[in-house]
Enzyme design. Structure first.
Site, PDB file in Angstrom:
ATOM      1  N   ARG A   1       0.739  -2.938   8.777  1.00 11.10           N
ATOM      2  CA  ARG A   1       1.176  -4.284   9.139  1.00 11.10           C
ATOM      3  C   ARG A   1       2.240  -4.857   8.205  1.00 11.10           C
ATOM      4  O   ARG A   1       3.255  -5.390   8.661  1.00 11.10           O
ATOM      5  CB  ARG A   1      -0.021  -5.263   9.135  1.00 11.10           C
ATOM      6  N   THR A   2       2.004  -4.779   6.918  1.00 15.19           N
ATOM      7  CA  THR A   2       2.905  -5.482   5.993  1.00 15.19           C
ATOM      8  C   THR A   2       4.308  -4.881   6.059  1.00 15.19           C
ATOM      9  O   THR A   2       5.299  -5.594   6.219  1.00 15.19           O
ATOM     10  CB  THR A   2       2.341  -5.430   4.558  1.00 15.19           C
TER      11      THR A   2
ATOM     12  N   LYS B   1       9.438  12.140 -10.840  1.00  9.63           N
ATOM     13  CA  LYS B   1      10.088  12.708 -12.032  1.00  9.63           C
ATOM     14  C   LYS B   1       9.815  11.830 -13.251  1.00  9.63           C
ATOM     15  O   LYS B   1      10.385  12.065 -14.322  1.00  9.63           O
ATOM     16  CB  LYS B   1      11.599  12.794 -11.805  1.00  9.63           C
TER      17      LYS B   1
ATOM     18  N   ARG C   1       4.842  -3.086  -2.529  1.00  9.94           N
ATOM     19  CA  ARG C   1       3.378  -2.923  -2.544  1.00  9.94           C
ATOM     20  C   ARG C   1       3.063  -1.821  -3.542  1.00  9.94           C
ATOM     21  O   ARG C   1       3.712  -0.763  -3.545  1.00  9.94           O
ATOM     22  CB  ARG C   1       2.857  -2.547  -1.168  1.00  9.94           C
TER      23      ARG C   1
ATOM     24  N   HIS D   1      -2.373 -10.831  -2.379  1.00 11.33           N
ATOM     25  CA  HIS D   1      -1.552 -10.442  -1.216  1.00 11.33           C
ATOM     26  C   HIS D   1      -1.016 -11.753  -0.618  1.00 11.33           C
ATOM     27  O   HIS D   1      -1.461 -12.200   0.442  1.00 11.33           O
ATOM     28  CB  HIS D   1      -2.424  -9.672  -0.230  1.00 11.33           C
TER      29      HIS D   1
HETATM   30  N1   CP Z   1      -3.110  -6.673   6.207  1.00  9.35           N
HETATM   31  C1   CP Z   1      -2.440  -5.669   5.602  1.00  9.35           C
HETATM   32  O1   CP Z   1      -1.952  -5.821   4.480  1.00  9.35           O
HETATM   33  O2   CP Z   1      -2.349  -4.525   6.331  1.00  9.35           O
HETATM   34  P1   CP Z   1      -1.585  -3.219   5.869  1.00  9.35           P
HETATM   35  O3   CP Z   1      -2.341  -2.645   4.688  1.00  9.35           O
HETATM   36  O4   CP Z   1      -1.605  -2.312   7.053  1.00  9.35           O
HETATM   37  O5   CP Z   1      -0.198  -3.603   5.456  1.00  9.35           O
END
Ligand code: CP
Length: 323
Positions: free
Chosen positions: A49-50, A78, A99, A127
């Site tokens: 999703r993100t 590396k 992320r 998040h």
């Molecule tokens: N909600 C969420 O962060 O989903 P993903 O881990 O798929 O990005």
């Protein structure tokens, strides 16, 4: 805590969620405003999703995207550091979303990049853009952007239960802080080993004067909840001294539990789900979890536009449509 500064942040978030609402009603109108801008997506951890909603958001604004979803295919193998990666990407893009499985990774990138950096999830810490999409979903269902209260406590009076892995769930941490900031009342629902960490409780108390009720089973409070936010057990983050088998399957939201919920309660989940949210709830009109992931696109569009300094353009005159 500086109340004035805190209020400015709240106003800023509110204004930009409102922009997202404008974008959602006229997605096509905003096409073109990020033409010639590039978003770098640095995903050191898996995501559906993100990453895809950020890419969708940028491409709907006619910007471009570049990046990676498999760090093993990059020079990190590396031994390249996050700091050096940040310095490089500064030259290739206008904006970064990152992320990483380290808490604080986005901050490290931000310290070394000279372009805006968005935290797309850092370890079991936070998040934040998920929380924005979550908040936006509640406002759209439960409140109206027009009925803005002077205090901006526009989810005031709502009781919000957060259920599941509150210890390691970064989406749960950011969501709890967002709910408290905008006036909702929190109830934390988790088996003992998965209860909310002290740093979140401390922020809730110090910044928002809120000490949430903590219970171990959702059945204790289900009839009181206006919003039920479930998250999965973050098995990939459990410490070696915690046996997953002792907590796996220890909570579940299903139709039998929802029989006792309010008729207008909302069921939320940041997704992905594993076995804590029954598929039989997907047709329940109270289910809002797919709406949450859909809402992430306009919310992230508004965030990108805002960070690119285009918010004035959004508020004043829609650009001509791209042909
Ligand atoms: N909600 C969420 O962060 O989903 P993903 O881990 O798929 O990005």
């Amino acid at each position: 805590v500086n109340p004035q500064a805190s209020m400015e942040v709240v106003k800023g978030i509110y204004d930009y969620l409102k922009e997202a609402a404008g974008m959602q009603s006229q997605l096509e109108t905003w096409a073109g405003i990020c033409r010639s801008k590039l978003l770098a997506t640095l995903f050191y951890e898996p995501s559906t999703r993100t990453r895809l909603s950020f890419e969708s958001a940028m491409e709907r604004l006619n910007g471009g995207t570049l990046g990676f979803a498999d760090p093993q295919a990059t020079s990190i193998t590396k031994g390249e550091t996050l700091a050096d990666t940040a310095r490089m990407v500064t030259n290739y893009a206008d904006l970064i979303v990152v992320r990483h499985n380290w808490a604080g990774a986005a901050r490290v990138i931000a310290q070394h990049a000279h372009i805006p950096v968005i935290n797309g999830g850092d370890g079991s810490h936070t998040h934040p853009t998920q929380a924005l999409a979550d908040l936006y979903t509640i406002i759209r269902r439960k409140s109206k952007f027009e009925s803005r209260k002077p205090s901006l406590a526009f989810i005031e009076g709502l009781t919000v239960g957060i259920c599941g892995d509150l210890q390691f769930g970064r989406a749960a941490h950011s969501f709890a802080l967002a709910v408290a900031r905008f006036g909702g009342n929190l109830i934390h629902i988790a088996p003992k080993p998965l209860q909310m960490p002290l740093w979140v409780l401390a922020q809730l108390e110090q910044c928002h004067e809120q000490i949430p009720l903590e219970v171990e089973s959702i059945t204790e409070v289900i009839d009181r909840l206006d919003v039920i936010y479930v998250n999965r057990l973050q098995e990939e983050r459990l410490p070696p001294n915690m046996d997953a088998a002792t907590v796996r399957g220890s909570y579940l939201l299903n139709a039998a539990v929802m029989k006792h919920a309010k008729p207008d309660a909302m069921i939320m989940h940041p997704l992905p789900r594993v076995n804590e949210l029954a598929y039989e709830l997907d047709d329940d009109p109270r289910a809002a979890y797919f709406e949450q992931s859909a809402n992430a696109v306009p919310v992230r569009m508004a965030l990108i536009a805002s960070l690119m300094g285009l918010e004035q353009l959004i508020l004043t005159q829609p650009p001509e449509r791209d042909i």
